[in-house]
Write an enzyme that holds these catalytic residues in place. Structure first.
Site, short mmCIF file in Angstrom:
data_model
loop_
_atom_site.label_atom_id
_atom_site.label_comp_id
_atom_site.label_asym_id
_atom_site.label_seq_id
_atom_site.Cartn_x
_atom_site.Cartn_y
_atom_site.Cartn_z
N SER A 144 0.84 -1.19 0.00
CA SER A 144 0.00 0.00 0.00
C SER A 144 0.88 1.25 0.00
O SER A 144 1.70 1.42 -0.90
CB SER A 144 -0.97 -0.05 1.19
N ASP A 198 -6.20 -3.53 -2.42
CA ASP A 198 -5.10 -3.25 -1.49
C ASP A 198 -4.35 -4.49 -1.02
O ASP A 198 -4.96 -5.46 -0.56
CB ASP A 198 -5.67 -2.51 -0.28
#
Length: 342
Positions: free
Chosen positions: A53, A189
């Site tokens: 991320s 993600d």
């Protein structure tokens, strides 16, 4: 399977950077302090860099040998561009922008920042001279996916992947940013599977690169992650938005995502320490209750900057010392052999 030429007699150092949205300013500031002290690009001090991320943004930047001194400035100067709300014309909708109807933020701001020539620009994995690993979730396959440099002979597919696409995929946090689509696949993600990529990077070193476990060392940097607990006075029967009882408004909302990140990050870090023990240097500081009011995944404010940068510099003073750190300071990564770049 043939891997590159790293000697199994030499120490192998992994840098693992956790996810955490704007709290990545903490990570960036620690990296800045580390590079100041070692005096060379950090990528030259690590044999594998992994980031999830927001950690993937920082990892990709380091692997491209962007000076770590620029990384905190990316948050300070471009944070509001990245976290640019969709509902600025409607004050009530902006206040209630909790991802009920669409992602809170468009990916256009993040894409524009990463596309800058002084950041990732048009770089692809094959342009890197350092091993890089970025976790994501491939929603088209229904499984985890790890974008990697082609540092093993049977790695063929990621060399031409743009770094910014891998990063946007890894940062596509549910309810915060849209699912990222490229190469006819959809991604979410990487924090959903490896918010701390330290354990999967350790697996890569052992089982893909053939490094003996006693030669592996890890420096893992967090994002002031907080443990999500439940108020014992709150109701048990809560939904996404509300729960019954005296705190009827306090539903799961984004906390579902934050619980996922915090719990599995703690688990993977604990499991890694069981194996490597004192060969893991973990740099993180938990948020204090008063700080949670100003620091979150998407709080882009002067108050958040003060907490994140200040705590990072204090953590660097405390943690960048001792035998593990001193051993890392003496280490220089070996040149990497890459495959299938033709």
């Amino acid at each position: 399977m043939k891997n590159d030429t790293h000697s199994t007699e030499k120490d192998f150092w992994i840098l693992a950077l956790s996810g955490g949205g704007y709290r990545g300013l903490f990570t960036a500031t620690v990296l800045q302090e580390m590079e100041k002290r070692c005096g060379v690009p950090l990528a030259k001090k690590f044999d594998l860099i992994a980031g999830t991320s927001v950690g993937s943004i920082l990892a990709a930047a380091l692997a491209k040998e962007i000076p770590a001194d620029r990384l905190p400035k990316m948050f300070q100067e471009h944070g509001k561009t990245i976290f640019h709300g969709r509902w600025k014309q409607w004050s009530l909708l902006k206040m209630l922008n909790l991802g009920f109807f669409s992602a809170r933020y468009s990916a256009k701001g993040l894409n524009s920042v990463l596309s800058r020539d002084d950041l990732l620009g048009n770089a692809i994995f094959n342009t890197l001279e350092h091993r890089l690993m970025i976790p994501a979730v491939n929603l088209s396959k229904g499984s985890a996916q790890f974008f990697k440099t082609q540092h093993c002979e049977d790695y063929h597919h990621d060399g031409t992947v743009p770094l910014k696409d891998a990063v946007i995929a890894s940062a596509a946090a549910p309810t915060f940013f849209p699912v990222h689509r490229f190469n006819q696949n959809r991604y979410a993600d990487g924090g959903l599977v490896a918010n701390s990529p330290a354990l999967v990077a350790f697996h890569e070193a052992l089982y893909k690169l053939g490094i003996p476990p006693d030669r592996v060392h890890v420096i893992s940097i967090g994002t002031m992650n907080k443990s999500i607990t439940m108020d014992p006075r709150s109701p048990l029967d809560i939904g996404l938005i509300t729960g019954g009882g005296w705190r009827f408004w306090k539903g799961w909302r984004q906390r579902v995502f934050e619980v996922t990140l915090a719990a599995q990050e703690q688990l993977s870090e604990d499991m890694l320490k069981h194996v490597l023990k004192d060969k893991v240097l973990r740099i993180d500081v938990p948020l204090e209750p008063d700080q949670t009011a100003v620091v979150s995944l998407d709080s882009v404010t002067d108050a958040a900057n003060e907490v994140l940068e200040g705590q990072a510099r204090e953590a660097a003073k405390k943690e960048l010392t001792g035998p593990t750190y001193e051993r890392w300071m003496k280490h220089t990564a070996s040149p990497v052999q890459f495959f299938n770049r033709g």
